[in-house]
Design an enzyme around this catalytic site. Structure first.
Site, PDB file in Angstrom:
ATOM      1  N   LYS A   1       0.837  -1.208   0.000  1.00 51.20           N
ATOM      2  CA  LYS A   1       0.000   0.000   0.000  1.00 51.20           C
ATOM      3  C   LYS A   1       0.873   1.260   0.000  1.00 51.20           C
ATOM      4  CE  LYS A   1      -2.640   1.020   3.877  1.00 51.20           C
ATOM      5  NZ  LYS A   1      -2.593   2.432   4.229  1.00 51.20           N
TER       6      LYS A   1
ATOM      7  N   ARG B   1      -9.097  12.647  11.594  1.00 51.62           N
ATOM      8  CA  ARG B   1      -7.647  12.429  11.771  1.00 51.62           C
ATOM      9  C   ARG B   1      -6.869  13.745  11.660  1.00 51.62           C
ATOM     10  NH1 ARG B   1      -5.869   7.181   8.693  1.00 51.62           N
ATOM     11  NH2 ARG B   1      -4.066   7.499  10.037  1.00 51.62           N
TER      12      ARG B   1
ATOM     13  N   SER C   1       6.940   9.993  11.515  1.00 57.48           N
ATOM     14  CA  SER C   1       5.852   9.766  10.556  1.00 57.48           C
ATOM     15  C   SER C   1       6.370   9.844   9.123  1.00 57.48           C
ATOM     16  CB  SER C   1       4.746  10.799  10.744  1.00 57.48           C
ATOM     17  OG  SER C   1       3.871  10.752   9.632  1.00 57.48           O
TER      18      SER C   1
ATOM     19  N   GLN D   1       4.495   9.576   6.570  1.00 63.88           N
ATOM     20  CA  GLN D   1       3.558  10.358   5.756  1.00 63.88           C
ATOM     21  C   GLN D   1       3.928  11.838   5.792  1.00 63.88           C
ATOM     22  OE1 GLN D   1      -0.296   9.372   7.368  1.00 63.88           O
ATOM     23  NE2 GLN D   1      -0.361   7.394   6.331  1.00 63.88           N
TER      24      GLN D   1
ATOM     25  N   ASP E   1       1.719  -0.455  12.300  1.00 57.25           N
ATOM     26  CA  ASP E   1       0.568  -1.040  11.591  1.00 57.25           C
ATOM     27  C   ASP E   1       0.332  -2.502  11.973  1.00 57.25           C
ATOM     28  OD1 ASP E   1       0.140   1.342  10.287  1.00 57.25           O
ATOM     29  OD2 ASP E   1       1.182   0.743   8.459  1.00 57.25           O
TER      30      ASP E   1
ATOM     31  N   LYS F   1      -5.204   6.458  14.412  1.00 56.96           N
ATOM     32  CA  LYS F   1      -5.226   5.708  13.144  1.00 56.96           C
ATOM     33  C   LYS F   1      -6.680   5.644  12.644  1.00 56.96           C
ATOM     34  CE  LYS F   1      -0.856   4.884  12.692  1.00 56.96           C
ATOM     35  NZ  LYS F   1      -0.118   5.526  11.598  1.00 56.96           N
TER      36      LYS F   1
ATOM     37  N   ARG G   1      -7.069   2.581  17.804  1.00 59.73           N
ATOM     38  CA  ARG G   1      -6.818   1.131  17.785  1.00 59.73           C
ATOM     39  C   ARG G   1      -6.604   0.542  19.177  1.00 59.73           C
ATOM     40  NH1 ARG G   1      -3.508   0.725  12.046  1.00 59.73           N
ATOM     41  NH2 ARG G   1      -5.426   0.696  10.797  1.00 59.73           N
TER      42      ARG G   1
ATOM     43  N   ARG H   1      -7.450  -3.039   9.591  1.00 60.43           N
ATOM     44  CA  ARG H   1      -6.497  -3.895  10.318  1.00 60.43           C
ATOM     45  C   ARG H   1      -7.156  -4.567  11.531  1.00 60.43           C
ATOM     46  NH1 ARG H   1      -2.093  -3.056   7.177  1.00 60.43           N
ATOM     47  NH2 ARG H   1      -1.638  -0.897   6.628  1.00 60.43           N
TER      48      ARG H   1
HETATM   49  C1  S3P Z   1       2.520   5.083   6.150  1.00 56.89           C
HETATM   50  C2  S3P Z   1       3.041   5.544   7.327  1.00 56.89           C
HETATM   51  C3  S3P Z   1       2.468   5.221   8.644  1.00 56.89           C
HETATM   52  C4  S3P Z   1       1.554   4.006   8.562  1.00 56.89           C
HETATM   53  C5  S3P Z   1       0.593   4.102   7.412  1.00 56.89           C
HETATM   54  C6  S3P Z   1       1.345   4.189   6.096  1.00 56.89           C
HETATM   55  C7  S3P Z   1       3.164   5.465   4.887  1.00 56.89           C
HETATM   56  O1  S3P Z   1       1.707   6.330   9.104  1.00 56.89           O
HETATM   57  O2  S3P Z   1       0.858   3.837   9.772  1.00 56.89           O
HETATM   58  O3  S3P Z   1      -0.238   2.948   7.374  1.00 56.89           O
HETATM   59  O4  S3P Z   1       2.873   4.860   3.840  1.00 56.89           O
HETATM   60  O5  S3P Z   1       3.994   6.384   4.910  1.00 56.89           O
HETATM   61  P1  S3P Z   1       2.386   7.585   9.852  1.00 56.89           P
HETATM   62  O6  S3P Z   1       3.205   8.329   8.877  1.00 56.89           O
HETATM   63  O7  S3P Z   1       1.203   8.393  10.342  1.00 56.89           O
HETATM   64  O8  S3P Z   1       3.184   7.000  10.970  1.00 56.89           O
END
Ligand code: S3P
Length: 426
Positions: A21, A121, A165, A167, A313, A340, A344, A386
């Site tokens: 993903k 979120r 993070s 992301q 995750d 999340k 969770r 999940r």
């Molecule tokens: C992800 C980073 C994680 C993870 C998410 C996917 C990514 O989140 O939990 O399922 O693809 O960069 P965070 O960046 O909020 O930690």
């Protein structure tokens, strides 16, 4: 939709997983702003990654999808067009957070939101650095989607991430693709580095030294042919199933083995799992291989600090392993679990309670004693993919059939999950 899961005697055979993903999102976004076509094989079948494709299409990019290949006709850094309506990221935090980095640098305004879960979120974590780069973003209470993004010419920043993070790191780097000069990001801990590898693959000038990433902008990206490895976070459900269901012996084929993701395999081995990796090869800078696992006596473990961040995750399914283990599982430093797709910690605890499994909840983690028996129960995913999959694994070892309400949430990352589980569980 409700699923019924019956207890199993063995989880055996071979499984292949949908494309990772995290990697699929990144390839789609970068391919859209690259020059020329990108062919992406084994793109994730999950709804989240299709939310990314829908957003990219709404930005004027033509995408052809066939069985196992997605072709994205990139139009270059300046090729995106103003969307005719709001962009819909669905349930996907990755889509909204990472794409916002690109949207903030456009010559047009856009609005991006998603479903009820996504609307709760926090986005201040990306709004803050993007505003430092010169963007203007409006959000409900300064943090919640939908985000109204007023595109601006961005300038590079040096940014220390306040939380681990990937992301947020990616959002800043994607904004940096449009900024003149070096965008520098410091991480508190190493997080998944798929963006760094993908950016290099698409031709960006990027340098990584320890926990510091430097991207030289503006970048000119070129379309690529890429293969997405199977998703190790999806594999985690089957790996744990094989560890706790007697007589199990499983091969998971073609899984991504990026070292920033394989903490799971080290943690399982540390708990006593018999796990082996075979046939490693490389694609697009990512490692891919097969994992062999069989039923093993599992001791117990403590998950904290950097390990918690690396396994964030996988914690829902590790909770199941913890309850079935000899000594149980302690999870610390996991406050991120509260923001999340669901809270969770709360949704794990509620389903454990329904199965008669004791769990001691803390603000930033939990403790599950070992040697526990799962009892047949009516479970609920609470709309979280999940949670749906983790408690399906628990149900395999219950003392009778279990039902899982809202089980279709699994399709967010793994639409074929229940079909695959039924094929390998007997
Ligand atoms: C992800 C980073 C994680 C993870 C998410 C996917 C990514 O989140 O939990 O399922 O693809 O960069 P965070 O960046 O909020 O930690």
């Amino acid at each position: 939709m409700q699923e019924q899961i019956s207890p199993a005697r063995s989880v055996s055979g071979a499984v292949q997983l949908p494309g990772d993903k995290s990697i699929s999102h990144r390839y789609a976004m970068l391919a859209a702003i690259a020059n020329g076509d990108s062919k992406i094989r084994n793109y994730s079948t999950g709804a989240d990654c299709h939310s990314t494709l829908a957003c990219v299409r709404a930005l004027g990019i033509v995408i052809d999808e066939s069985n196992d290949e997605v072709i994205i006709h990139g139009r270059g850094a300046e090729g995106l067009r103003a969307p005719a309506s709001d962009l819909d990221a669905g349930n996907s935090g990755s889509t909204i957070r990472m794409l916002s980095g690109i949207l903030a640098a456009q010559k047009f305004d856009s609005r991006i939101g998603g479903d009820e879960s996504l609307s709760r979120r926090p986005m201040a974590r990306i709004i803050k650095p993007l505003e430092q780069m010169g963007a203007l973003i409006e959000a409900r209470d300064g943090t919640y989607p939908p985000l109204t993004i007023h595109g601006r010419a961005l300038h590079p920043i040096e940014y220390s991430l306040p939380m681990a993070s990937a992301q947020v790191k990616t959002c800043v780097l994607f904004g940096g693709l449009y900024a003149q000069g070096d965008t520098i990001v410091h991480e508190p801990l190493r997080t998944r580095d798929h963006s760094e590898l993908a950016l290099r693959e698409f031709g960006a000038d990027i340098d990584v030294q320890g926990l510091t990433i430097k991207l030289h902008g503006p970048a000119r990206l070129e379309g690529r042919n890429l293969q997405v490895p199977g998703d190790l976070s999806s594999a985690a459900f089957f790996l744990v199933a094989a560890l706790i269901v007697s007589e199990s012996n499983l091969v998971v084929q073609g899984v991504g083995l990026n070292p920033t993701r394989t903490a799971l395999l080290d943690f399982l081995a540390g708990m006593g799992a018999e796990v082996k990796i075979l046939e490693i090869k490389q694609s697009g800078g990512e490692l891919i291989g097969d994992i062999l696992i069989r039923k093993s006596p599992i001791r117990g473990g403590v998950l904290e600090k950097a390990q918690t961040a690396a396994l964030i995750d996988e914690i829902p399914v590790l909770a199941i392993l913890g309850a079935a283990s000899e000594d149980g599982l302690i999870v610390r430093d996991a406050a991120e679990l509260r923001v999340k797709e669901t809270d969770r910690i709360a949704t794990i605890a509620e389903n454990c309670r329904r199965m008669g499994v004791s769990i001691d909840v803390r603000e930033d983690g939990f403790e599950i004693p070992g040697k526990q028996r799962f009892h047949a129960a009516e479970l609920d995913s609470f709309g979280d993919h999940r949670i749906a999959m983790a408690f399906s694994v628990a149900a395999l070892t219950a003392d009778g059939p279990c039902t899982i309400a809202n089980a279709d949430a699994a399709s967010v990352s793994f639409p074929e999950f229940f079909e695959t589980l039924r094929r390998i569980a007997e």
